[in-house]
Every structure is written in structure tokens, then in C-alpha cells.
Design a protein around this motif. Sequence first.
Motif, short mmCIF file in Angstrom:
data_model
loop_
_atom_site.label_atom_id
_atom_site.label_comp_id
_atom_site.label_asym_id
_atom_site.label_seq_id
_atom_site.Cartn_x
_atom_site.Cartn_y
_atom_site.Cartn_z
N ILE A 1 0.84 -1.20 0.00
CA ILE A 1 0.00 0.00 0.00
C ILE A 1 0.87 1.25 0.00
N ALA A 2 0.67 2.12 -1.00
CA ALA A 2 1.40 3.39 -1.02
C ALA A 2 0.68 4.51 -0.26
N PRO A 3 -0.65 4.61 -0.33
CA PRO A 3 -1.32 5.76 0.29
C PRO A 3 -1.29 5.74 1.83
N TYR A 4 -0.44 6.56 2.39
CA TYR A 4 -0.38 6.83 3.82
C TYR A 4 -0.46 5.55 4.67
N PRO A 5 0.43 4.58 4.40
CA PRO A 5 0.33 3.28 5.08
C PRO A 5 0.56 3.35 6.58
N ASP A 6 1.28 4.38 7.07
CA ASP A 6 1.55 4.48 8.51
C ASP A 6 0.26 4.55 9.33
N VAL A 7 -0.79 5.08 8.70
CA VAL A 7 -2.07 5.21 9.40
C VAL A 7 -3.12 4.30 8.76
N VAL A 8 -3.16 4.28 7.42
CA VAL A 8 -4.16 3.47 6.71
C VAL A 8 -4.04 1.99 7.10
N ASN A 9 -2.82 1.45 7.10
CA ASN A 9 -2.65 0.03 7.42
C ASN A 9 -3.06 -0.29 8.86
N CYS A 10 -2.85 0.68 9.72
CA CYS A 10 -3.21 0.49 11.13
C CYS A 10 -4.74 0.39 11.26
N ILE A 11 -5.44 1.26 10.54
CA ILE A 11 -6.91 1.19 10.56
C ILE A 11 -7.37 -0.15 9.97
N PRO B 1 3.71 -2.72 8.68
CA PRO B 1 3.65 -4.18 8.61
C PRO B 1 2.68 -4.70 9.68
N CYS B 2 2.00 -5.79 9.43
CA CYS B 2 1.08 -6.41 10.42
C CYS B 2 0.00 -5.44 10.89
N GLY B 3 -0.29 -4.41 10.14
CA GLY B 3 -1.28 -3.43 10.59
C GLY B 3 -0.79 -2.57 11.74
N TRP B 4 0.53 -2.52 11.94
CA TRP B 4 1.09 -1.68 13.00
C TRP B 4 1.15 -0.22 12.54
N PRO B 5 1.09 0.72 13.49
CA PRO B 5 1.21 2.13 13.11
C PRO B 5 2.66 2.48 12.80
N GLY B 6 2.87 3.42 11.88
CA GLY B 6 4.22 3.90 11.60
C GLY B 6 5.09 2.87 10.91
N GLY B 7 6.44 3.12 10.94
CA GLY B 7 7.36 2.26 10.20
C GLY B 7 8.37 1.56 11.09
N TYR B 8 8.92 0.44 10.58
CA TYR B 8 9.80 -0.44 11.37
C TYR B 8 10.85 -1.09 10.48
N ALA C 1 8.27 -0.21 20.47
CA ALA C 1 8.36 0.33 19.11
C ALA C 1 6.98 0.86 18.67
N ILE C 2 5.96 0.08 18.94
CA ILE C 2 4.60 0.49 18.55
C ILE C 2 4.21 1.77 19.30
N ALA C 3 4.58 1.84 20.58
CA ALA C 3 4.24 3.02 21.39
C ALA C 3 4.87 4.29 20.80
#
Length: 383
Positions: free
Chosen positions: A141-151, A274-281, A303-305
Motif C-alpha cells: 500500500i502506497a497511500p499513507y500506510p503508517d495510518v491506513v494500514n493500522c486502521i 507491517p502487520c497493521g502496526w502504526p508507523g514504520g519499522y 516500538a509500537i508506542a
Amino acid sequence: MSSILLIGLGDLGSLVLELLAREPHVERIVVGSRDRERAIARCNLARLGALAQGYEPSIEFSEIDLAELDWTCKTIERFAPDLILSTASMLTWWIPDLLPAQQAARLKRAKFGVWLPVHLAPTLRLMEAVREVGYRGHTLIAPYPDVVNCILGRLGLAPTCGVGNIDEIVPKLRLLAAERLGVVPRAVDVTLVAHHALERFAFSGADADTPPYFLRIEQEGFDVTRDVRAEQLLLTPYPLPPGRTTHFLTAGSVVRLVKALLSDEETFLHAPGPCGWPGGYPVIAGRAGVRPAPIPSLSPQEAIAINERSHWFDGIERIEEDGGVVFDPEAAAVLHETLGYLGRRLAPDEAADRAHELVARMVEYASKHGVRIEQRAARGPHP
Ligand SMILES: NC(=O)c1ccc[n+]([C@@H]2O[C@H](COP(=O)([O-])OP(=O)(O)OC[C@H]3O[C@@H](n4cnc5c(N)ncnc54)[C@H](OP(=O)(O)O)[C@@H]3O)[C@@H](O)[C@H]2O)c1
């Protein structure tokens, strides 16, 4: 040999297409777009450019509108790609910069997160289709994955991971650390936990209020974080051309991740969401998928925090358990003052309607200030 379904043929998608067309291990690329004429011309260009460079990829076009669930399901089933990459968005990040400087600056005060509906809406529909057909391949996913994937993760629809963002900061760090150590960049390893919100600070320099992050730099396996003054390297301005020209950087990161996912070997790199986590790792990517890499002296929870605390720097107060998003009141107020758009909370199932409203208001605002924005979201599907 592998096949890819690339959805969204705007600025980033077109660039990624050109690069993937020149990758020897990519056998077949199916390009999904709503705009038949433009996409066919783009596919022709990619075919010829690849051939001119000595490659012979199979590139074909398939009309797709992510707003149409059945259509998307049929497309995924018909092509059964190894990997789906979506760059589909209803209003991309560089559009506000097309406004006159004063209006662009006013809108920027709202921060990036308030545009969430335009990135979430098509991605949510894609992941619903992925679930509907039981697709087992990788989804990027390219569109804003740091937040979109988390949702999406909260909704049980997490894609494999996102692309770009954190992985755009890492090359800068490797390069500067290598210069400081007097070695080549491949001798330097970076471990970074960071959110999309940190990226502008990493290229434009520090602010009084910088988002949190975790950073470790190693040379040949030895921790050199202090020796290279890693924090200073991270926040040292590193000028890049403005606007969408930076998609060359994003596209480079996309291609490396795609190659990693199609390879039998595992690759250590960085990715958002990754894994629907917020932000990047830091992650490990291979044919089996993407998993967060272990980080010395930092637990996954820590890391998630870090990334949960970072949402606020993008104008997002919090993401709730049901995937609902509460925006920072100041950020939401800016959109209200400028566009007349009212949205303090977003429930995922409202994303499409809210995105259409946001796009319409932005088009109107831009037109009032003498800028014509192509209203992609209003374009209907071609039967
Ligand atoms: N993660 C990163 O590092 C990173 C970096 C750069 C950009 N991005 C994000 O990547 C996305 C794309 O950026 P861009 O600059 O390439 O945007 P763009 O030029 O506006 O292209 C967006 C594309 O999305 C397509 N689209 C919109 N709604 C669709 C739908 N319902 N069905 C199918 N396709 C649809 C449009 O398709 P049509 O051609 O059919 O109208 C258009 O081609 C944005 O969200 C941007 O913020 C992420």
C-alpha cells in the motif's frame, strides 16, 4: 518469474511501472486504472522503454475502479498476481502545493493526517476485495500506510505492509553515516523506528517539537550510533527537489521491497505498516511475507508506542479499537476554516463519502484561488 497487479497509474504508479518493467525477475505486469486512454499510452511507453533498454516484460492494461467491489474481485481472480501494489488515492499529497503560497501554507497547518479519507477510501475497498476472494498473495500500500494500514489492521484487513516513508529516510542515514565513518554505505546498517510524521524533519531539519523515534547505526556489526552522532545525522537538513520529483526515491524503495517479496532469500529493510502496526519499522521481507525484525534493546510494544505517540504530529489524536480516527482539534479546525470541511472523527465506513466531500471542497477552494485541480474522484468508471 512473477506477476504484479499495479493499481493506480498516477505519478507514483507510472514511475514504478517504468522501473518494474526493467526488472528481469518481473515477468508480467497488469496495470489497473480507470483511465483507459492514458493507461494504454503509459503501458506502451513502458514496453518500449524496457525494450530499448534490453528487457521484454509482458505489460497489459485492465480497467479497474476500486469503488466497484465486484469488478475488483473479478480482476484479482482473473489475473491471480503474486503481488498487488496499490498507489490509488483520491487526492495525492502534492496537490495542496499547487495552490498559491499563502493558501498552501494555510492548508499545511492542518498537517497531513487530516487528508486520511482520500487515502483510506480506495485502499479499504481494495482490502475488502482481497478478503472477499481469499487472495493469498502480497498486498503493498502506497497511500499513507503508517495510518491506513493500522486502521485496516483494526478491521482485520491488514495488507502485507506499506511502501516508502520510513524507507526513504534510511538511505539518507546510511549515506551520511558512511561519509562520517569514511566507509561505503553498504558497510553501514541502520535500524530505525519512525512514523511518516518524522519524514519532513529528516529532510528539512529539526523543530522544537520533533516526533519520537528509535535509531541505531552499526558498522560491520558494531554499534556506532554515538560515534556518528546519529541524531544529528537524522535531523540534518538534506534538501530534495520539491513535490512529486521525490517519487524517484519512493519508487526505488518500492522496487527493492517488491524484489524482496519475490525472492527466495530474506532481505532486511524498512517498511511502514507491517502487520497493521502504526508507523514504520525494520522488517524482514521474503517470499513468505514481511515480519517486523527484532530490535536490540527495544521491545515490539515499545516500538509500537513510539509510533502511536507520533500520530499526533500528523494531526491525528488517536486510532480507536474499531478503526475510528479522532483528529487533533487544531488540525480539524484548519480544514474547517479553509475548506469549510467539518470532520473531527472518521469511522472507516464513512471514508468514501468523506473523501468525495473533501475532494469537492478542495477543488472548489483551489478554483477560487485560480488553480484548476483535476477532480479524479468524480470521474466515473468506464463500462
Ligand atoms: N508511501 C510513500 O512513501 C508515498 C510516496 C509518494 C506518494 N504516496 C502516496 O501514493 C498515492 C499515489 O500518489 P500519486 O502522486 O501517484 O497520486 P496521483 O498522481 O493522484 O495518482 C493516484 C491514482 O489513483 C487512482 N485512483 C483514484 N481512485 C481510484 C479508484 N477508485 N480506482 C482505481 N484507481 C483510482 C487514480 O486513477 P485514475 O487514473 O483511474 O484516475 C490515479 O491514477 C497517494 O496516496 C500518495 O500520497 C506515498
